[in-house]
Design a protein around this motif. Structure first.
Motif, PDB file in Angstrom:
ATOM      1  N   MET A   1       0.849  -1.197   0.000  1.00 29.48           N
ATOM      2  CA  MET A   1       0.000   0.000   0.000  1.00 29.48           C
ATOM      3  C   MET A   1       0.878   1.239   0.000  1.00 29.48           C
ATOM      4  SD  MET A   1      -3.027   1.449   0.119  1.00 29.48           S
ATOM      5  CE  MET A   1      -4.197   0.209   0.694  1.00 29.48           C
ATOM      6  N   ASP A   3       0.445   5.260   0.483  1.00 30.92           N
ATOM      7  CA  ASP A   3      -0.432   6.365   0.861  1.00 30.92           C
ATOM      8  C   ASP A   3       0.219   7.694   0.500  1.00 30.92           C
ATOM      9  OD1 ASP A   3      -2.298   4.635   1.930  1.00 30.92           O
ATOM     10  OD2 ASP A   3      -1.544   4.821   3.980  1.00 30.92           O
ATOM     11  N   CYS A  26       1.765   3.600   9.084  1.00 28.46           N
ATOM     12  CA  CYS A  26       2.691   3.178   8.039  1.00 28.46           C
ATOM     13  C   CYS A  26       3.980   2.598   8.619  1.00 28.46           C
ATOM     14  CB  CYS A  26       3.025   4.360   7.124  1.00 28.46           C
ATOM     15  SG  CYS A  26       1.654   4.789   6.017  1.00 28.46           S
ATOM     16  N   GLU A  74       5.323  -2.495  -1.934  1.00 31.65           N
ATOM     17  CA  GLU A  74       4.861  -3.838  -2.312  1.00 31.65           C
ATOM     18  C   GLU A  74       4.789  -4.772  -1.104  1.00 31.65           C
ATOM     19  OE1 GLU A  74       5.754  -4.972  -6.923  1.00 31.65           O
ATOM     20  OE2 GLU A  74       7.428  -5.165  -5.497  1.00 31.65           O
ATOM     21  N   GLU A  77       3.081  -1.075   4.446  1.00 36.10           N
ATOM     22  CA  GLU A  77       2.364   0.206   4.394  1.00 36.10           C
ATOM     23  C   GLU A  77       3.393   1.327   4.307  1.00 36.10           C
ATOM     24  OE1 GLU A  77      -0.901   0.998   4.538  1.00 36.10           O
ATOM     25  OE2 GLU A  77      -1.702  -1.044   4.682  1.00 36.10           O
ATOM     26  N   ARG A  96       2.196   7.646  -8.584  1.00 31.01           N
ATOM     27  CA  ARG A  96       1.005   6.849  -8.334  1.00 31.01           C
ATOM     28  C   ARG A  96       0.714   5.917  -9.509  1.00 31.01           C
ATOM     29  NH1 ARG A  96      -5.293   8.630  -7.332  1.00 31.01           N
ATOM     30  NH2 ARG A  96      -5.895   6.710  -6.272  1.00 31.01           N
ATOM     31  N   HIS A 100       0.437   1.875  -9.592  1.00 32.89           N
ATOM     32  CA  HIS A 100      -0.716   1.177 -10.188  1.00 32.89           C
ATOM     33  C   HIS A 100      -0.266   0.112 -11.179  1.00 32.89           C
ATOM     34  CE1 HIS A 100      -4.773   0.656 -11.786  1.00 32.89           C
ATOM     35  NE2 HIS A 100      -4.272   0.823 -13.002  1.00 32.89           N
ATOM     36  N   GLY A 103       0.698  -3.017  -9.590  1.00 31.25           N
ATOM     37  CA  GLY A 103      -0.337  -3.669  -8.800  1.00 31.25           C
ATOM     38  C   GLY A 103      -0.338  -3.277  -7.342  1.00 31.25           C
ATOM     39  N   ILE A 104       0.236  -2.123  -7.021  1.00 37.00           N
ATOM     40  CA  ILE A 104       0.296  -1.633  -5.649  1.00 37.00           C
ATOM     41  C   ILE A 104      -0.924  -0.742  -5.387  1.00 37.00           C
ATOM     42  CG2 ILE A 104       1.610  -0.252  -3.991  1.00 37.00           C
ATOM     43  CD1 ILE A 104       4.126  -0.929  -5.676  1.00 37.00           C
ATOM     44  N   ASP A 105      -1.678  -1.047  -4.362  1.00 40.91           N
ATOM     45  CA  ASP A 105      -2.822  -0.218  -4.004  1.00 40.91           C
ATOM     46  C   ASP A 105      -2.336   1.144  -3.506  1.00 40.91           C
ATOM     47  OD1 ASP A 105      -4.687  -2.197  -4.594  1.00 40.91           O
ATOM     48  OD2 ASP A 105      -4.615  -3.036  -2.559  1.00 40.91           O
ATOM     49  N   THR A 106      -3.100   2.177  -3.819  1.00 37.76           N
ATOM     50  CA  THR A 106      -2.752   3.529  -3.377  1.00 37.76           C
ATOM     51  C   THR A 106      -3.969   4.211  -2.759  1.00 37.76           C
ATOM     52  OG1 THR A 106      -3.292   4.545  -5.524  1.00 37.76           O
ATOM     53  CG2 THR A 106      -1.017   3.779  -5.194  1.00 37.76           C
ATOM     54  N   ARG A 107      -3.689   5.122  -1.861  1.00 41.61           N
ATOM     55  CA  ARG A 107      -4.724   5.971  -1.284  1.00 41.61           C
ATOM     56  C   ARG A 107      -4.210   7.411  -1.277  1.00 41.61           C
ATOM     57  NH1 ARG A 107      -6.245   3.341   4.466  1.00 41.61           N
ATOM     58  NH2 ARG A 107      -3.999   3.679   4.722  1.00 41.61           N
TER      59      ARG A 107
END
Length: 257
Positions: A1, A3, A26, A74, A77, A96, A100, A103-107
């Protein structure tokens, strides 16, 4: 993740509660301060207040060598910290997108921006701002004191009656920050001696707002960074009253027909 967390405008407390909570969760925190910085807090003060270790990356370390950030995200956090709002710079959008693609989630945790603060402090209506421009140090672009592209941006906005936010150049590696008086003098000589508004230390407990002709602003001292300028377009009567009340604008300069 991964952030993306905006730190806000001034010091270690300018972050949102949501952003602070995300940062506290994190495993690692990276930051860049070459696009902007917090004038009211050092990196050490940020680390102490948020109880984190912050790894500061330079431009090359974000734009050309982002792998350490992405690799860390990867497997855990990770926070990526910036002054202001975290998605204003295309550098951060690019990072960002790279996340993506892997395949890494982002917020995204937004912070207050200089543009929203400039509108709020001056009383100029946010929806009446046009395209923003940046005034660089003359040595940074090797041309005239006021680049042609900046003049064109100012003129395009004025033709449509829109206000222009003028970002002032910063060189964090040299600890060099263009001041509003220097910028006003450059514009008065290289463009036109028009009404402008200087804003200093937006987001601080005691920001400064001063509205007058550029040549007059050039003779004032606005103190510590960060500064910016606003060049108003056509004024609504409430905007004119706000510039007089909050910026000390001479009545003849903000008269509305």
């Amino acid at each position: 993740m991964l952030d993306f967390i905006g730190l806000g405008l001034y010091d270690e407390r300018s972050i949102t509660v949501e952003g602070h909570e995300a940062l506290s969760e994190c495993d690692r925190a990276f930051a860049e301060f070459y696009t902007s910085k917090l004038a009211g807090a050092t990196v050490e003060e940020l680390e102490e207040y948020h109880d984190v270790d912050i790894e500061v990356r330079d431009r090359a370390g974000v734009e050309q060598e982002p792998e350490p950030i992405l690799d860390a995200a990867e497997g855990g956090e990770v926070a990526f910290l910036t002054a202001g709002d975290t998605m204003i710079s295309t550098t951060h959008v690019d990072l960002r997108l790279r996340a993506h693609e892997r395949g890494i989630d982002t917020r995204v945790f937004h912070g207050v921006t200089a543009q929203s603060a400039a509108s709020g402090l001056t009383g100029l209506q946010n929806y009446r701002f046009g395209k923003s421009v940046t005034l660089p140090f003359p040595y940074a672009h090797g041309g005239e004191d006021v680049p042609k592209s900046l003049v064109e941006g100012l003129e395009d906005n004025r033709e449509r009656g829109l206000h222009t936010l003028v970002y002032l150049d910063i060189k964090t590696e040299r600890e060099e920050y263009m001041s509003a008086d220097v910028a006003a003098g450059m514009l008065a000589e290289g463009w036109a001696d028009e009404l402008a508004v200087a804003v200093a230390r937006a987001g601080s407990p005691e920001p400064i707002v001063a509205a007058d002709r550029l040549s007059t602003l050039a003779e004032r001292e606005f103190g510590d960074p960060l500064h910016l300028l606003v060049v108003p377009g056509d004024l609504h009567h409430l905007e004119a009253e706000a510039l007089k009340a909050f910026g000390g604008a001479p009545a003849e300069l903000v008269a509305v027909e």
